[in-house]
Write an enzyme that holds these catalytic residues in place. Sequence first.
Site, short mmCIF file in Angstrom:
data_model
loop_
_atom_site.label_atom_id
_atom_site.label_comp_id
_atom_site.label_asym_id
_atom_site.label_seq_id
_atom_site.Cartn_x
_atom_site.Cartn_y
_atom_site.Cartn_z
N SER A 158 0.85 -1.19 0.00
CA SER A 158 0.00 0.00 0.00
C SER A 158 0.89 1.24 0.00
CB SER A 158 -0.96 0.01 1.19
OG SER A 158 -0.26 -0.11 2.42
N CYS A 174 2.93 -0.80 11.68
CA CYS A 174 3.75 -1.99 11.43
C CYS A 174 4.56 -2.39 12.65
CB CYS A 174 4.65 -1.77 10.21
SG CYS A 174 3.74 -1.35 8.71
#
Length: 213
Positions: A158, A174
């Site tokens: 993305s 993340c």
Amino acid sequence: MPNAGAQNMTVQVRDLGVSEYSTVLAAMQAVTRNRDEHSQDEIWLTEHQPVFTQGQAGKAEHLLAPGSIPVIQSDRGGQVTYHGPGQITAYLLLDLRRHKLGVRDLVCGIEHSIQQVLKTYDIASQLRDGAAGVYVDTQKIAQLGLRVRKGCSYHGLSLNVDMDLEPFSRINPCGLTDTTTSHMAAFCAVDLQRVKQQLLASLGEELRLVVSQ
């Protein structure tokens, strides 16, 4: 001379528009589960409706304050991330053996593809050892999460183009506690449709794919 399997080497692009994450996830899983050596490789492009997704390594402590945005468990690699409008998500449904790609080749090819797009806009980017994705200084501008099943990849990347970044403040993106996020629009004027075409071209070049739209 093209070989008999040349048609199978072509990667078909599908633009899904704005989509629900759970619907696309189920479709990717079904395609991957049912495919064989003759199945068409595809790249799916979409902008997801707002959603947090937890990867297989996801830890609850990195999801700080989701509020009304749904949280969905995913079978991709990595930790928690956010998807929303203004972000290009590209899913790579590829037979890696067919394209003679290892998993590391795929990861590196995706990262370098994103970097090439950013370079077009004079956005200098970096990679980090042990933390997949693309960064501009300490800010993450693109996320990466993959799954490989029986030699075939799904999930993908993305790229933050021109989006509301506020939801990223509700997570440790993340799983990183020393990183914030950014998007291309912070550095220059961007058109999402144009970036989408540039990303496809760059993926084709870096991964040596014949991309058909």
